[in-house]
Design a protein around this motif. Structure first.
Motif, PDB file in Angstrom:
ATOM      1  N   LEU A 138       0.861  -1.177   0.000  1.00 18.23           N
ATOM      2  CA  LEU A 138       0.000   0.000   0.000  1.00 18.23           C
ATOM      3  C   LEU A 138       0.897   1.227   0.000  1.00 18.23           C
ATOM      4  CD1 LEU A 138      -2.751   1.541   0.473  1.00 18.23           C
ATOM      5  CD2 LEU A 138      -2.197   1.379   2.925  1.00 18.23           C
ATOM      6  N   SER A 163      -1.792   1.335  -5.158  1.00 10.06           N
ATOM      7  CA  SER A 163      -1.138   0.033  -5.126  1.00 10.06           C
ATOM      8  C   SER A 163       0.267   0.199  -5.699  1.00 10.06           C
ATOM      9  CB  SER A 163      -1.917  -0.977  -5.969  1.00 10.06           C
ATOM     10  OG  SER A 163      -3.247  -1.117  -5.514  1.00 10.06           O
ATOM     11  N   PHE A 215     -11.382   6.512  -0.970  1.00  9.03           N
ATOM     12  CA  PHE A 215     -10.934   5.214  -0.462  1.00  9.03           C
ATOM     13  C   PHE A 215     -11.459   4.925   0.936  1.00  9.03           C
ATOM     14  CE2 PHE A 215      -7.571   2.709   1.781  1.00  9.03           C
ATOM     15  CZ  PHE A 215      -7.736   1.517   1.083  1.00  9.03           C
ATOM     16  N   VAL A 265      -7.926   3.394   6.169  1.00  8.65           N
ATOM     17  CA  VAL A 265      -7.108   2.189   6.072  1.00  8.65           C
ATOM     18  C   VAL A 265      -7.451   1.301   7.261  1.00  8.65           C
ATOM     19  CG1 VAL A 265      -4.767   1.266   6.134  1.00  8.65           C
ATOM     20  CG2 VAL A 265      -5.247   3.361   4.860  1.00  8.65           C
ATOM     21  N   SER A 307      -8.939  -3.009   7.297  1.00 13.81           N
ATOM     22  CA  SER A 307      -8.645  -4.437   7.094  1.00 13.81           C
ATOM     23  C   SER A 307      -8.778  -4.843   5.629  1.00 13.81           C
ATOM     24  CB  SER A 307      -9.565  -5.294   7.967  1.00 13.81           C
ATOM     25  OG  SER A 307     -10.921  -5.016   7.671  1.00 13.81           O
ATOM     26  N   GLN A 308      -8.566  -3.891   4.712  1.00  6.80           N
ATOM     27  CA  GLN A 308      -8.637  -4.212   3.292  1.00  6.80           C
ATOM     28  C   GLN A 308      -7.596  -5.280   2.935  1.00  6.80           C
ATOM     29  OE1 GLN A 308      -8.366  -1.108   4.537  1.00  6.80           O
ATOM     30  NE2 GLN A 308      -9.768   0.314   3.524  1.00  6.80           N
ATOM     31  N   ARG A 309      -7.945  -6.134   1.966  1.00  4.16           N
ATOM     32  CA  ARG A 309      -7.009  -7.176   1.523  1.00  4.16           C
ATOM     33  C   ARG A 309      -5.943  -6.564   0.618  1.00  4.16           C
ATOM     34  NH1 ARG A 309      -7.287 -10.902   4.967  1.00  4.16           N
ATOM     35  NH2 ARG A 309      -5.935 -12.125   3.559  1.00  4.16           N
ATOM     36  N   ILE A 310      -4.724  -7.101   0.741  1.00  4.28           N
ATOM     37  CA  ILE A 310      -3.615  -6.726  -0.131  1.00  4.28           C
ATOM     38  C   ILE A 310      -3.087  -8.023  -0.742  1.00  4.28           C
ATOM     39  CG2 ILE A 310      -2.094  -6.633   1.913  1.00  4.28           C
ATOM     40  CD1 ILE A 310      -0.318  -4.671   0.327  1.00  4.28           C
ATOM     41  N   SER A 369      -3.999  -8.826   5.101  1.00  6.38           N
ATOM     42  CA  SER A 369      -4.896  -7.731   5.455  1.00  6.38           C
ATOM     43  C   SER A 369      -4.070  -6.535   5.906  1.00  6.38           C
ATOM     44  CB  SER A 369      -5.837  -8.163   6.584  1.00  6.38           C
ATOM     45  OG  SER A 369      -6.478  -7.043   7.169  1.00  6.38           O
ATOM     46  N   VAL A 386      -4.784  -3.658  -3.852  1.00  6.42           N
ATOM     47  CA  VAL A 386      -5.281  -3.359  -2.518  1.00  6.42           C
ATOM     48  C   VAL A 386      -6.768  -3.124  -2.682  1.00  6.42           C
ATOM     49  CG1 VAL A 386      -5.241  -1.746  -0.587  1.00  6.42           C
ATOM     50  CG2 VAL A 386      -3.100  -2.344  -1.744  1.00  6.42           C
ATOM     51  N   GLU A 387      -7.562  -3.803  -1.886  1.00  8.05           N
ATOM     52  CA  GLU A 387      -9.016  -3.708  -1.994  1.00  8.05           C
ATOM     53  C   GLU A 387      -9.456  -2.241  -1.949  1.00  8.05           C
ATOM     54  OE1 GLU A 387     -12.921  -5.429   0.449  1.00  8.05           O
ATOM     55  OE2 GLU A 387     -10.888  -5.897   1.120  1.00  8.05           O
ATOM     56  N   GLY A 388     -10.188  -1.808  -2.969  1.00  8.80           N
ATOM     57  CA  GLY A 388     -10.665  -0.430  -3.039  1.00  8.80           C
ATOM     58  C   GLY A 388      -9.794   0.489  -3.874  1.00  8.80           C
TER      59      GLY A 388
END
Length: 231
Positions: free
Chosen positions: A82, A107, A148, A151, A153-156, A169, A217-219
């Motif tokens: 991130l 990302s 966005f 920040v 627990s979005q997945r990476i 996460s 990265v989620e989002g």
């Protein structure tokens, strides 16, 4: 007074949803910011202070690029991260207000000449040649912070030739984003155009000519890179 020669234009990154671009001034990177990654590298987890290193703006590489396998190495690794884009000036900021400096997120890939890094570690020398080289800071488009959100627990993730190699996460970050910004601002006058690579999860590994990498990265918009044979 005239310049002896012209320098390349300042590298810039597209911004999601707007026509303007984000000019890159400095790139700060954090090492060992996921416990599982520190363990896989055989390194201790330092909970006293973040471990910082830098890349120059000349290392910027745009998502979607095809690059030659980096010179000077036979063991180049991907590291999915991130990336935080700083949009306001700050010095000695408190963690509680640190995110006020953030313009947006992206990302990114921190490409690493692992063999050179290991040699440097063994000799207790700096990591410069292993981390700061052409196309070593791969970046996807920047998503503004308001779009966005927080920040959390979005997945990476990162896939190599379609196979998932990294999956974690953002909640696993040892040093949180506010802590990172606050710590860095004690050593530098942060300014618009600065980028912060926040560390990579476990699962890093080597690339080879013909590889295609896709990190997400989620989002956020994904980052993509294709590796060609060495020059």
């Amino acid at each position: 007074m005239s310049l002896l020669f012209e320098l390349p234009e300042t590298p810039s990154i597209p911004i999601v949803g707007v026509d303007s671009r984000f000019p890159v001034q400095r790139i700060f990177c954090v090492g060992r910011n996921y416990e599982a990654h520190a363990r896989e590298m055989g390194s201790p987890v330092d909970r006293e202070a973040p471990i910082w290193f830098t890349k120059s703006a000349a290392a910027v590489c745009h998502s979607g690029a095809t690059i030659a396998y980096p010179p000077g190495t036979t063991n180049c690794h991907y590291e999915m991260e991130l990336v935080v884009a700083i949009g306001a000036a700050g010095f000695r900021v408190a963690a509680e207000s640190a995110v006020d400096l953030v313009f947006g997120y992206a990302s990114g890939l921190d490409m690493t000449r692992r063999d050179l890094q290991n040699i440097a570690k063994d000799k207790s020398c700096p990591w410069d040649t292993s981390k700061d080289f052409e196309n070593a800071a791969v970046l996807g488009p920047i998503t503004p912070a308001a779009r966005f959100g927080e920040v959390a627990s979005q997945r990476i993730t990162l896939s190599q030739n379609g196979a998932v190699k990294q999956n974690a996460s953002l909640a696993e970050l040892i040093w949180t984003l506010p802590e990172l910004i606050a710590d860095l601002s004690r050593m530098y006058h942060l300014a618009p155009g600065d980028l912060i690579y926040t560390g990579t999860p476990a699962g890093v590994g080597p690339v080879a000519p013909g590889d295609t990498l896709e990190g997400a990265v989620e989002g956020l918009e994904p980052v993509r890179l294709t590796i060609d044979p060495a020059e």
